[in-house]
Design a protein around this motif. Sequence first.
Motif, PDB file in Angstrom:
ATOM      1  N   ASP A  82       6.913  -2.609   4.559  1.00  0.00           N
ATOM      2  CA  ASP A  82       7.596  -1.393   5.008  1.00  0.00           C
ATOM      3  C   ASP A  82       9.066  -1.406   4.590  1.00  0.00           C
ATOM      4  O   ASP A  82       9.640  -0.360   4.244  1.00  0.00           O
ATOM      5  N   LYS A 122       9.287  -0.610   0.892  1.00  0.00           N
ATOM      6  CA  LYS A 122       9.048   0.811   0.638  1.00  0.00           C
ATOM      7  C   LYS A 122      10.325   1.650   0.782  1.00  0.00           C
ATOM      8  O   LYS A 122      10.430   2.736   0.197  1.00  0.00           O
ATOM      9  N   SER A 149      10.444   9.557  -5.471  1.00  0.00           N
ATOM     10  CA  SER A 149       9.046   9.994  -5.424  1.00  0.00           C
ATOM     11  C   SER A 149       8.086   9.246  -6.341  1.00  0.00           C
ATOM     12  O   SER A 149       6.917   9.632  -6.432  1.00  0.00           O
ATOM     13  N   GLU A 163       4.841   8.347  -4.706  1.00  0.00           N
ATOM     14  CA  GLU A 163       3.993   9.399  -4.146  1.00  0.00           C
ATOM     15  C   GLU A 163       2.684   9.438  -4.931  1.00  0.00           C
ATOM     16  O   GLU A 163       2.648   9.081  -6.110  1.00  0.00           O
ATOM     17  N   SER A 188      -1.322  10.136  -0.266  1.00  0.00           N
ATOM     18  CA  SER A 188      -1.317   8.826   0.394  1.00  0.00           C
ATOM     19  C   SER A 188      -0.087   7.982   0.058  1.00  0.00           C
ATOM     20  O   SER A 188       0.050   6.869   0.565  1.00  0.00           O
ATOM     21  N   TYR A 246       4.289   7.359  -0.620  1.00  0.00           N
ATOM     22  CA  TYR A 246       5.485   7.371   0.237  1.00  0.00           C
ATOM     23  C   TYR A 246       6.701   7.719  -0.618  1.00  0.00           C
ATOM     24  O   TYR A 246       6.649   7.645  -1.839  1.00  0.00           O
ATOM     25  N   PRO A 247       7.809   8.175   0.013  1.00  0.00           N
ATOM     26  CA  PRO A 247       8.105   8.197   1.454  1.00  0.00           C
ATOM     27  C   PRO A 247       7.755   9.520   2.138  1.00  0.00           C
ATOM     28  O   PRO A 247       7.829   9.613   3.359  1.00  0.00           O
ATOM     29  N   ASP A 248       7.385  10.566   1.377  1.00  0.00           N
ATOM     30  CA  ASP A 248       7.253  11.897   1.966  1.00  0.00           C
ATOM     31  C   ASP A 248       5.825  12.416   2.034  1.00  0.00           C
ATOM     32  O   ASP A 248       5.605  13.530   2.508  1.00  0.00           O
ATOM     33  N   GLY A 249       4.858  11.637   1.557  1.00  0.00           N
ATOM     34  CA  GLY A 249       3.471  12.079   1.600  1.00  0.00           C
ATOM     35  C   GLY A 249       3.215  13.326   0.770  1.00  0.00           C
ATOM     36  O   GLY A 249       2.383  14.173   1.133  1.00  0.00           O
TER      37      GLY A 249
END
Length: 383
Positions: free
Chosen positions: A258, A261, A289, A292, A297, A299-302
Amino acid sequence: MERVENLELQVQELLKLLEAAKQLNSNLEIEEVFQNILLQMVTMVGAEAGTLWVLDQDGEEIKVVAAYGESADKIVNIRLKKDEGIAGKVIMSGEPVLIRNVQEHPDWSNRVDESSGFVTKSMITVPLTVKGKVLGSLQLLNKKQCEFFNEADVSLAVALASQSAMALHNSQMYDELQQMFLSMIRTLAKVLDARDPYTAGHSERVANYSVWIAGKLGMAADKKKELYKAALLHDVGKIGIPDDILRKPDRLTKEEYDSIKLHTVIGADILSNMEPKRAMADVIQTARSHHERMDGSGYPDGLKGNEISLFARIVGVADTFDAMTTARSYSKGMPYSDATEELIRCKDTLFDSAIVDAFTTVLAESEYDLAKYEADHKKEYRL
């Protein structure tokens, strides 16, 4: 009446000069500036052909950096000693020269004509001067619809040359700044990669792969340059990750993962402080991004699908491929063929299908010999 007609001609010439100046300063990319300068000069003066000469870096030779007219492709990159021929003499003297019959001129060097098959009859050569410094010279060859150039043609060429020289000067400064900026980015990327011995060269490889993909997608050259910069800086946020996590030889815990990330958010935040922000928009978005995924699925914004920027989707594929094929303390890294199969398996779910197809085409063409592909395509990404 005659005076009015003369004024009208002068106004027309001035408008032509203003339009030419507008065109000359509409682009800063140096190769396009070279060709634009030459095209404007040839058109304005009514010449059959032309060549633009500049001094090389050591100041000992001159070379043709743009050519227009018959056999132009055979002339570009021809080199002469700076004191060989008329172009070099004009660069050294800073004075324009009008020659009605080149065959009778003592400084005429026919080496260019011999190389190209073009026959030069008459010539204007004007210096390109900015702030007292001569950057090069421009030769206009063979007056259309008449036998010789005249003094009015020289005056017009000199007037336009001053605008051309400024455009060339601005372009050269821009080119130097671009090279300096890119060199700084490469240096920063290498410093970041050096923090983790297992990812040495990662940023450069991802940048290379990204530009190869972009080439297969038909991306324009200027966009590929921006993509290359964005890819080099995609992991800049790792500067904010502690060494004991970033360089951990074992697999990461969930809490450590985490933390890793967060490099996407940290990177975007760092880059958002760079000016001008408009020029950094794609770089910032790529840093944030590139992890992404198409199905949301990541990250960080899905983000999903086309919500992810094109640059980030490209860098995401390149980054994943390099991560899969790089040896770690806990993994020897996949063979290129296995990593390719994994990308194909994850098309549309994790990765953009068109981007995976473009990259797998590159890999197939190279027969997985990426070092050779790099050597063969160096010009495409050494921007």
